[in-house]
Design an enzyme around this catalytic site. Structure first.
Site, PDB file in Angstrom:
ATOM      1  N   LEU A  65      -4.317  37.708   5.090  1.00 16.08           N
ATOM      2  CA  LEU A  65      -5.206  38.679   5.740  1.00 16.08           C
ATOM      3  C   LEU A  65      -5.488  39.828   4.774  1.00 16.08           C
ATOM      4  O   LEU A  65      -4.557  40.389   4.192  1.00 16.08           O
ATOM      5  CB  LEU A  65      -4.507  39.204   7.019  1.00 16.08           C
ATOM      6  CG  LEU A  65      -5.047  40.490   7.659  1.00 16.08           C
ATOM      7  CD1 LEU A  65      -6.463  40.282   8.183  1.00 16.08           C
ATOM      8  CD2 LEU A  65      -4.144  40.908   8.840  1.00 16.08           C
ATOM      9  N   HIS A 115      -2.660  61.831  15.703  1.00 14.24           N
ATOM     10  CA  HIS A 115      -2.768  61.057  14.459  1.00 14.24           C
ATOM     11  C   HIS A 115      -1.466  60.315  14.179  1.00 14.24           C
ATOM     12  O   HIS A 115      -1.480  59.141  13.821  1.00 14.24           O
ATOM     13  CB  HIS A 115      -3.107  61.982  13.285  1.00 14.24           C
ATOM     14  CG  HIS A 115      -4.434  62.681  13.421  1.00 14.24           C
ATOM     15  ND1 HIS A 115      -5.567  62.028  13.866  1.00 14.24           N
ATOM     16  CD2 HIS A 115      -4.810  63.964  13.191  1.00 14.24           C
ATOM     17  CE1 HIS A 115      -6.574  62.891  13.893  1.00 14.24           C
ATOM     18  NE2 HIS A 115      -6.138  64.069  13.499  1.00 14.24           N
ATOM     19  N   ASP A 123     -10.852  55.951  16.925  1.00 15.83           N
ATOM     20  CA  ASP A 123     -11.256  57.286  17.379  1.00 15.83           C
ATOM     21  C   ASP A 123     -10.494  57.683  18.639  1.00 15.83           C
ATOM     22  O   ASP A 123     -10.091  56.827  19.425  1.00 15.83           O
ATOM     23  CB  ASP A 123     -12.772  57.300  17.636  1.00 15.83           C
ATOM     24  CG  ASP A 123     -13.340  58.707  17.668  1.00 15.83           C
ATOM     25  OD1 ASP A 123     -12.645  59.646  17.240  1.00 15.83           O
ATOM     26  OD2 ASP A 123     -14.482  58.869  18.134  1.00 15.83           O
TER      27      ASP A 123
HETATM   28  C1  IPE Z   1     -15.273  58.561  12.916  1.00 16.51           C
HETATM   29  O1  IPE Z   1     -14.661  59.382  13.865  1.00 16.51           O
HETATM   30  C2  IPE Z   1     -14.497  58.578  11.634  1.00 16.51           C
HETATM   31  C3  IPE Z   1     -13.207  57.884  11.667  1.00 16.51           C
HETATM   32  C4  IPE Z   1     -12.756  57.163  12.645  1.00 16.51           C
HETATM   33  C5  IPE Z   1     -12.406  58.023  10.479  1.00 16.51           C
HETATM   34  P1  IPE Z   1     -15.125  60.900  14.075  1.00 16.51           P
HETATM   35  O2  IPE Z   1     -14.310  61.432  15.182  1.00 16.51           O
HETATM   36  O3  IPE Z   1     -15.071  61.620  12.773  1.00 16.51           O
HETATM   37  O4  IPE Z   1     -16.655  60.709  14.491  1.00 16.51           O
HETATM   38  P2  IPE Z   1     -17.618  61.667  15.300  1.00 16.51           P
HETATM   39  O5  IPE Z   1     -17.551  63.020  14.661  1.00 16.51           O
HETATM   40  O6  IPE Z   1     -17.128  61.713  16.718  1.00 16.51           O
HETATM   41  O7  IPE Z   1     -18.970  61.026  15.203  1.00 16.51           O
HETATM   42  C1  IPE Z   2      -9.783  59.631  14.955  1.00 19.69           C
HETATM   43  O1  IPE Z   2      -9.446  60.523  15.959  1.00 19.69           O
HETATM   44  C2  IPE Z   2      -9.103  59.917  13.649  1.00 19.69           C
HETATM   45  C3  IPE Z   2     -10.002  60.437  12.587  1.00 19.69           C
HETATM   46  C4  IPE Z   2     -11.270  60.614  12.709  1.00 19.69           C
HETATM   47  C5  IPE Z   2      -9.396  60.771  11.320  1.00 19.69           C
HETATM   48  P1  IPE Z   2     -10.107  61.965  16.096  1.00 19.69           P
HETATM   49  O2  IPE Z   2      -9.315  62.919  15.279  1.00 19.69           O
HETATM   50  O3  IPE Z   2     -11.547  61.904  15.747  1.00 19.69           O
HETATM   51  O4  IPE Z   2      -9.902  62.258  17.633  1.00 19.69           O
HETATM   52  P2  IPE Z   2     -10.940  62.889  18.653  1.00 19.69           P
HETATM   53  O5  IPE Z   2     -12.209  62.127  18.523  1.00 19.69           O
HETATM   54  O6  IPE Z   2     -11.105  64.321  18.259  1.00 19.69           O
HETATM   55  O7  IPE Z   2     -10.306  62.710  19.979  1.00 19.69           O
HETATM   56 MG    MG Z   3     -13.210  61.570  16.803  1.00 18.79          MG
END
Ligand code: IPE
Ligand code: IPE
Ligand code: MG
Length: 246
Positions: free
Chosen positions: A132, A38, A21
């Site tokens: 793995l 990303h 995240d």
């Molecule tokens: C959780 O991250 C999902 C993934 C890492 C794929 P999100 O960014 O979607 O989660 P929330 O919305 O902060 O809970």
């Molecule tokens: C995690 O990073 C990737 C996915 C959930 C696909 P985010 O896209 O949720 O990044 P933030 O949380 O908005 O910073």
């Molecule tokens: Mg996120």
């Protein structure tokens, strides 16, 4: 002292699950679009796979795209799917050379065809590897998985294959997407959010949770090793008393 020397080789977690995240925030901090984050998250995945292989973790799961993430703007969803196809295409030869077996959990039928085809090919190429197992959760949510398992069990009851009183934890688990994986010993979430966001709810019943403020694109070997060291300092009691664990 190198972090590696602080790790007890006898107590390596069997399964580490990672909620990646913070990509969007990482990009915004640099004045860029979310997709830039990303793109830069791919390197963190590679480093984490390497670090897990280095210390002998046998199972590693990444939460790459949740069921709820389909609700993000279309352009972001498109970029994430393209990144996935490219990363799988580019990385499969090296994963294969390093003995990595790829698998996926989630509602894979919901993925774009190109994505699913690339994924299936990589899974098939690496299926004989044993060092793995890297599991990618795509279009995954734990409530979806639990409801899906319940429906399939109900179908088997309805057609007389199993009786209701045969439904126990083991039977239920065998219908989850993760039936070939041990439960995670350790779950890591980056970016400082203190929640589980619908990931492996059944499976993390006794997992150790590790939260770090590091944003996913910055996550490196040292952060992974730090999480392992933290995990190894904990006492897992599974409901028992400390003195019963000896
Ligand atoms: C959780 O991250 C999902 C993934 C890492 C794929 P999100 O960014 O979607 O989660 P929330 O919305 O902060 O809970
Ligand atoms: C995690 O990073 C990737 C996915 C959930 C696909 P985010 O896209 O949720 O990044 P933030 O949380 O908005 O910073
Ligand atoms: Mg996120």
């Amino acid at each position: 002292m190198d972090l590696l020397q602080q790790i007890d080789k006898e107590r390596i977690p069997r399964h580490v699950a990672v909620i990646m995240d913070g990509n969007g925030r990482w990009a915004r901090q640099r004045g860029k679009e979310r997709n830039y984050g990303h793109e830069n998250g791919v390197e963190a995945v590679k480093q984490t796979v390497k670090a897990a292989a280095e210390i002998g973790v046998p199972f590693l799961t990444f939460f790459a795209f949740s069921t709820e993430n389909w609700c993000r703007p279309e352009s972001e969803v498109k970029t994430l799917m393209e990144l996935l196809v490219n990363a799988i295409r580019n990385e499969t030869p090296e994963l294969d050379e390093n003995g990595v077996k790829l698998m996926a959990i989630g509602d894979l039928n919901a993925l774009p065809a190109a994505c699913r085809t690339q994924l299936e090919e990589a899974i098939s190429i690496t299926s004989g590897n044993e060092k793995l197992t890297v599991c990618v959760a795509l279009s995954y949510s734990s409530r979806w998985e639990i409801a899906d398992a319940s429906r399939r069990i109900a179908e088997r009851v309805a057609n007389g294959e199993i009786k209701p009183d045969e439904i126990d934890q083991n039977l239920f688990e065998s219908h989850l997407n993760t039936n070939s994986l041990p439960d995670p010993d350790l779950m890591i979430r980056t970016s400082g959010e203190l929640r589980v966001s619908n990931f492996l709810l059944w499976q993390i019943a006794y997992s150790e949770l590790y939260f770090t403020p590091v944003l996913w694109p910055d996550f490196r070997r040292k952060h992974f090793l730090q999480a392992i060291i933290d995990y190894q300092r904990r006492e897992r009691r599974f409901g028992k008393l400390a003195e019963q664990l000896l």
